[in-house]
Design an enzyme around this catalytic site. Sequence first.
Site, PDB file in Angstrom:
ATOM      1  N   LYS A  20      24.058  40.530  50.065  1.00 36.17           N
ATOM      2  CA  LYS A  20      25.147  39.650  50.537  1.00 36.17           C
ATOM      3  C   LYS A  20      25.096  39.503  52.063  1.00 36.17           C
ATOM      4  O   LYS A  20      25.277  38.420  52.603  1.00 36.17           O
ATOM      5  CB  LYS A  20      26.508  40.205  50.101  1.00 36.17           C
ATOM      6  CG  LYS A  20      26.729  40.225  48.591  1.00 36.17           C
ATOM      7  CD  LYS A  20      26.770  38.833  47.993  1.00 36.17           C
ATOM      8  CE  LYS A  20      27.018  38.839  46.510  1.00 36.17           C
ATOM      9  NZ  LYS A  20      26.748  37.542  45.858  1.00 36.17           N
ATOM     10  N   SER A  61      31.109  39.110  49.554  1.00 38.60           N
ATOM     11  CA  SER A  61      31.898  40.240  49.069  1.00 38.60           C
ATOM     12  C   SER A  61      32.417  41.085  50.222  1.00 38.60           C
ATOM     13  O   SER A  61      31.771  41.173  51.284  1.00 38.60           O
ATOM     14  CB  SER A  61      30.985  41.107  48.190  1.00 38.60           C
ATOM     15  OG  SER A  61      31.559  42.371  47.986  1.00 38.60           O
ATOM     16  N   TYR A 113      22.690  45.838  46.528  1.00 34.87           N
ATOM     17  CA  TYR A 113      23.494  44.660  46.156  1.00 34.87           C
ATOM     18  C   TYR A 113      24.239  44.132  47.390  1.00 34.87           C
ATOM     19  O   TYR A 113      24.176  42.947  47.718  1.00 34.87           O
ATOM     20  CB  TYR A 113      24.494  45.019  45.043  1.00 34.87           C
ATOM     21  CG  TYR A 113      25.628  44.023  44.939  1.00 34.87           C
ATOM     22  CD1 TYR A 113      25.408  42.750  44.423  1.00 34.87           C
ATOM     23  CD2 TYR A 113      26.916  44.334  45.401  1.00 34.87           C
ATOM     24  CE1 TYR A 113      26.444  41.818  44.359  1.00 34.87           C
ATOM     25  CE2 TYR A 113      27.944  43.414  45.339  1.00 34.87           C
ATOM     26  CZ  TYR A 113      27.703  42.160  44.819  1.00 34.87           C
ATOM     27  OH  TYR A 113      28.722  41.238  44.757  1.00 34.87           O
TER      28      TYR A 113
HETATM   29  P1  NAD Z   1      28.661  37.307  36.675  1.00 35.68           P
HETATM   30  O1  NAD Z   1      27.505  38.193  36.443  1.00 35.68           O
HETATM   31  O2  NAD Z   1      29.699  37.209  35.610  1.00 35.68           O
HETATM   32  O3  NAD Z   1      28.159  35.835  37.024  1.00 35.68           O
HETATM   33  C1  NAD Z   1      26.936  35.584  37.700  1.00 35.68           C
HETATM   34  C2  NAD Z   1      26.179  34.575  36.860  1.00 35.68           C
HETATM   35  O4  NAD Z   1      24.931  34.292  37.508  1.00 35.68           O
HETATM   36  C3  NAD Z   1      25.853  35.092  35.458  1.00 35.68           C
HETATM   37  O5  NAD Z   1      26.305  34.145  34.502  1.00 35.68           O
HETATM   38  C4  NAD Z   1      24.316  35.213  35.440  1.00 35.68           C
HETATM   39  O6  NAD Z   1      23.796  34.923  34.182  1.00 35.68           O
HETATM   40  C5  NAD Z   1      23.926  34.207  36.511  1.00 35.68           C
HETATM   41  N1  NAD Z   1      22.647  34.442  37.196  1.00 35.68           N
HETATM   42  C6  NAD Z   1      22.221  35.580  37.815  1.00 35.68           C
HETATM   43  N2  NAD Z   1      21.011  35.381  38.360  1.00 35.68           N
HETATM   44  C7  NAD Z   1      20.662  34.088  38.092  1.00 35.68           C
HETATM   45  C8  NAD Z   1      19.533  33.294  38.401  1.00 35.68           C
HETATM   46  N3  NAD Z   1      18.490  33.766  39.091  1.00 35.68           N
HETATM   47  N4  NAD Z   1      19.509  32.006  37.951  1.00 35.68           N
HETATM   48  C9  NAD Z   1      20.546  31.501  37.232  1.00 35.68           C
HETATM   49  N5  NAD Z   1      21.635  32.210  36.928  1.00 35.68           N
HETATM   50  C10 NAD Z   1      21.696  33.489  37.360  1.00 35.68           C
HETATM   51  O7  NAD Z   1      29.346  37.748  38.061  1.00 35.68           O
HETATM   52  P2  NAD Z   1      30.715  37.292  38.709  1.00 35.68           P
HETATM   53  O8  NAD Z   1      31.614  38.469  38.722  1.00 35.68           O
HETATM   54  O9  NAD Z   1      31.162  36.025  38.138  1.00 35.68           O
HETATM   55  O10 NAD Z   1      30.230  37.095  40.210  1.00 35.68           O
HETATM   56  C11 NAD Z   1      29.861  35.823  40.722  1.00 35.68           C
HETATM   57  C12 NAD Z   1      29.383  35.995  42.150  1.00 35.68           C
HETATM   58  O11 NAD Z   1      30.426  36.604  42.918  1.00 35.68           O
HETATM   59  C13 NAD Z   1      28.166  36.906  42.290  1.00 35.68           C
HETATM   60  O12 NAD Z   1      27.335  36.394  43.289  1.00 35.68           O
HETATM   61  C14 NAD Z   1      28.764  38.229  42.717  1.00 35.68           C
HETATM   62  O13 NAD Z   1      27.878  38.990  43.460  1.00 35.68           O
HETATM   63  C15 NAD Z   1      29.935  37.747  43.578  1.00 35.68           C
HETATM   64  N6  NAD Z   1      31.000  38.747  43.693  1.00 35.68           N
HETATM   65  C16 NAD Z   1      31.553  39.276  42.555  1.00 35.68           C
HETATM   66  C17 NAD Z   1      32.538  40.246  42.658  1.00 35.68           C
HETATM   67  C18 NAD Z   1      33.141  40.871  41.422  1.00 35.68           C
HETATM   68  O14 NAD Z   1      33.753  41.952  41.534  1.00 35.68           O
HETATM   69  N7  NAD Z   1      33.046  40.279  40.249  1.00 35.68           N
HETATM   70  C19 NAD Z   1      32.973  40.669  43.929  1.00 35.68           C
HETATM   71  C20 NAD Z   1      32.395  40.093  45.054  1.00 35.68           C
HETATM   72  C21 NAD Z   1      31.409  39.136  44.920  1.00 35.68           C
END
Ligand code: NAD
Length: 335
Positions: A153, A124, A149
Amino acid sequence: MKILLTGGTGYIGSHTAVQLLNAGYDVVIVDNLVNSKEDTIDKIKQITGKEVKFYKADVRDAEAMDKIFSENDIEGVIHFAGLKAVGESCEKPIEYYQNNLDSTLTLVDTMRKHNVKKIVFSSSATIYGIQESPKYVETMKRGTPSSPYGTTKVMIEQILEDVYKADPEWKISILRYFNPVGAHESGLLGEDPKGIPNNLMPYIQKVASKQLEQLTIFGNDYNTPDGTCRRDYLHVVDLANGHLKALEKLDGSENGVYIYNLGTGNPKSVLEMVNTFKSVNNIDVPFKFGPRREGDLDEFFADPTKAEKELDWKAEKTLEDMCRDSWNFAKNAMN
Ligand code: NAD
Ligand code: UDP
């Protein structure tokens, strides 16, 4: 080629599953559904007309992960799984460090045992912390994020670099996302957070659908053209395509750790976002100005030059596309 998506029923993972399937990859998903729903798998199948293998399991569960790698000829992994709410991570730092770090360690340990050494990781823009310039370039040092959080990362990026240093057979791509918004044009996949959203677009969606009364814009005295904060919003389908490009690039590259910003490079203000949402969807979004939110920066955005040059990737969708697709999803899903 068979790719495992951890967290693949989540917001970004599900859109990436669609783009991978459309490009001819086989997809296996593992997710514990802590922040997503199992019917996402049906929606991915409906959009693509292809099969997806799903395991409901926690990535921290070494036995379950071993089974997945034993039952499938996995060639590479995209690691999305993680907890991602900035505010919640300040209240529950232990849960965040435990989930995000343990899942990564269990994953890379299982990959090593099964001799799968190709991984793309969801990082991120938050890892930059506060820099001298709001235009973040990959050559800048990792900074101090404003939340646990963000620190997970930073730590995971470091872990992956150390894994490569110790064993140069790995190919690792670290993707630093800016602000993903939007939804699949089918209206079947998108972001529908539980409870009161923290992020701007889901909040706008809930105000537009009258589930929340009005948006509070956090501050209008920032050092930006209209006084509201500016961010680098990018469409989730563009972001999903970035993963495809990163995987392809790893196949054709030498072993190593490759880091890319994924953003548009064009920051937009909160007011621009609200006004665009209103005009493309012809719907009202009542708002008021409130005090600044702690920790918010005036603006930050990607320098996306490296991804453009090395991955042949560029965000193509406009702010109008992001607002239209978000509402197309939300008006059905949120009611
Ligand atoms: P999201 O919460 O929709 O998806 C993450 C998924 O991981 C969820 O379906 C959750 O159920 C699953 N999960 C969490 N912990 C788990 C575990 N221990 N075992 C199995 N499954 C698990 O989030 P997203 O927006 O799709 O983000 C995906 C990734 O991208 C994340 O790592 C997030 O930190 C990163 N990210 C997201 C954003 C954003 O703004 N959405 C920005 C930068 C980085
Ligand atoms: N924002 C806002 N009201 C809200 C939610 C967010 O004014 O209810 C603003 C916030 O101050 C920031 C921008 O919208 O300037 C994007 O916030 P978000 O939380 O979506 O992303 P991040 O701060 O993580 O970049």
